[in-house]
Write a protein that holds these residues in place. Sequence first.
Motif, PDB file in Angstrom:
ATOM      1  N   ARG A 145       0.840  -1.197   0.000  1.00  0.00           N
ATOM      2  CA  ARG A 145       0.000   0.000   0.000  1.00  0.00           C
ATOM      3  C   ARG A 145       0.875   1.247   0.000  1.00  0.00           C
ATOM      4  NH1 ARG A 145      -3.584  -0.695   5.231  1.00  0.00           N
ATOM      5  NH2 ARG A 145      -1.606  -1.563   5.998  1.00  0.00           N
ATOM      6  N   TRP A 182      -4.951   9.586   1.359  1.00  0.00           N
ATOM      7  CA  TRP A 182      -5.625   8.457   0.737  1.00  0.00           C
ATOM      8  C   TRP A 182      -4.710   7.251   0.827  1.00  0.00           C
ATOM      9  CZ3 TRP A 182     -10.283   8.558  -2.436  1.00  0.00           C
ATOM     10  CH2 TRP A 182     -10.932   9.805  -2.428  1.00  0.00           C
ATOM     11  N   GLU A 234      -4.172   0.649  -2.543  1.00  0.00           N
ATOM     12  CA  GLU A 234      -3.801  -0.752  -2.407  1.00  0.00           C
ATOM     13  C   GLU A 234      -3.498  -1.311  -3.795  1.00  0.00           C
ATOM     14  OE1 GLU A 234      -5.579  -4.930  -0.583  1.00  0.00           O
ATOM     15  OE2 GLU A 234      -6.488  -3.007  -0.055  1.00  0.00           O
ATOM     16  N   THR A 280      -7.330  -0.217  -5.531  1.00  0.00           N
ATOM     17  CA  THR A 280      -8.314   0.644  -4.893  1.00  0.00           C
ATOM     18  C   THR A 280      -7.657   1.872  -4.288  1.00  0.00           C
ATOM     19  OG1 THR A 280      -8.114  -0.608  -2.823  1.00  0.00           O
ATOM     20  CG2 THR A 280      -9.848  -1.277  -4.369  1.00  0.00           C
ATOM     21  N   SER A 281      -8.426   2.939  -4.174  1.00  0.00           N
ATOM     22  CA  SER A 281      -7.980   4.186  -3.564  1.00  0.00           C
ATOM     23  C   SER A 281      -9.045   4.606  -2.558  1.00  0.00           C
ATOM     24  CB  SER A 281      -7.789   5.274  -4.627  1.00  0.00           C
ATOM     25  OG  SER A 281      -7.360   6.490  -4.048  1.00  0.00           O
ATOM     26  N   THR A 282      -8.661   4.695  -1.273  1.00  0.00           N
ATOM     27  CA  THR A 282      -9.613   4.946  -0.197  1.00  0.00           C
ATOM     28  C   THR A 282      -9.208   6.179   0.592  1.00  0.00           C
ATOM     29  OG1 THR A 282      -9.957   2.557   0.019  1.00  0.00           O
ATOM     30  CG2 THR A 282     -10.756   3.954   1.814  1.00  0.00           C
ATOM     31  N   ARG A 283     -10.164   7.098   0.796  1.00  0.00           N
ATOM     32  CA  ARG A 283      -9.873   8.281   1.603  1.00  0.00           C
ATOM     33  C   ARG A 283      -9.620   7.868   3.049  1.00  0.00           C
ATOM     34  NH1 ARG A 283     -11.111  13.836   1.013  1.00  0.00           N
ATOM     35  NH2 ARG A 283     -12.453  13.388  -0.770  1.00  0.00           N
ATOM     36  N   PHE A 284      -8.565   8.402   3.660  1.00  0.00           N
ATOM     37  CA  PHE A 284      -8.168   8.030   5.015  1.00  0.00           C
ATOM     38  C   PHE A 284      -8.479   9.122   6.034  1.00  0.00           C
ATOM     39  CE2 PHE A 284      -4.893   7.418   8.369  1.00  0.00           C
ATOM     40  CZ  PHE A 284      -5.221   6.121   8.750  1.00  0.00           C
ATOM     41  N   GLY A 310      -8.080   2.046   8.919  1.00  0.00           N
ATOM     42  CA  GLY A 310      -9.137   3.038   8.974  1.00  0.00           C
ATOM     43  C   GLY A 310     -10.109   2.801  10.104  1.00  0.00           C
TER      44      GLY A 310
END
Length: 218
Positions: A14, A27, A30, A35-39, A77
């Motif tokens: 990641r 963000w 992975e 995937t792109s995830t807001r943190f 998260g």
Amino acid sequence: GPYGPLALSPDGTRVAVQRTDGMDDLWLIEFARGTSTRFTFDPGTDYEAVWSPDGSQLVWASNRKGANDLYRRASTGAGEEQALLVSSDTKNPQDWSPDGRFLLYSLVQKGNRDLWLLPLKADGAAAGPPIVYLTTPFEKRSAQFSPDGHWVAYASNESGTHEVYVKPFPLPAGGGGKWQISTGGGYQPLWRHDGKELLDFSPESKLMSVDVSGVASV
């Protein structure tokens, strides 16, 4: 939106990155799943994340209360983020020691950027008050622990231009010496995983490498 500083996870799966998409947040990308995830979700600027040695936590800087403060949260998260170090001075995380016991960060006071250490508990919470690691009349930046935790590489402009230096960790009595690694300018030292080589960007944005076993003390 535009991307800011990148931080690769210890297992290489990641990356934490600052992304400007209406807000300046962290963000997590992975690689395997794409995937792109807001943190982070607050209205301030969140950036310069560093990973814990086991990859379970992230610490980052945020100016949501004015000056940059340090926050932490599980890298999954899960749970709420927690303030790790809050003060009126600007702080930026630099690196997490390999044994998990210290967070190395920069602190700006009176226009000067020095290097400090925050002792940590096993769960990543602060274990005591901050400790000075290196204070000089010059700027210090991009500090990184060696893989064995016995050295810190950093860039300083003490010679009139930014060069890369290495100092022992922890510091011996009297502060110990330092070794100049670069000779033609250097800004962002990165250790090879075996600790025997440093990679660095020159002023011309060229990627340079140097064997750290045969440099002279200065």
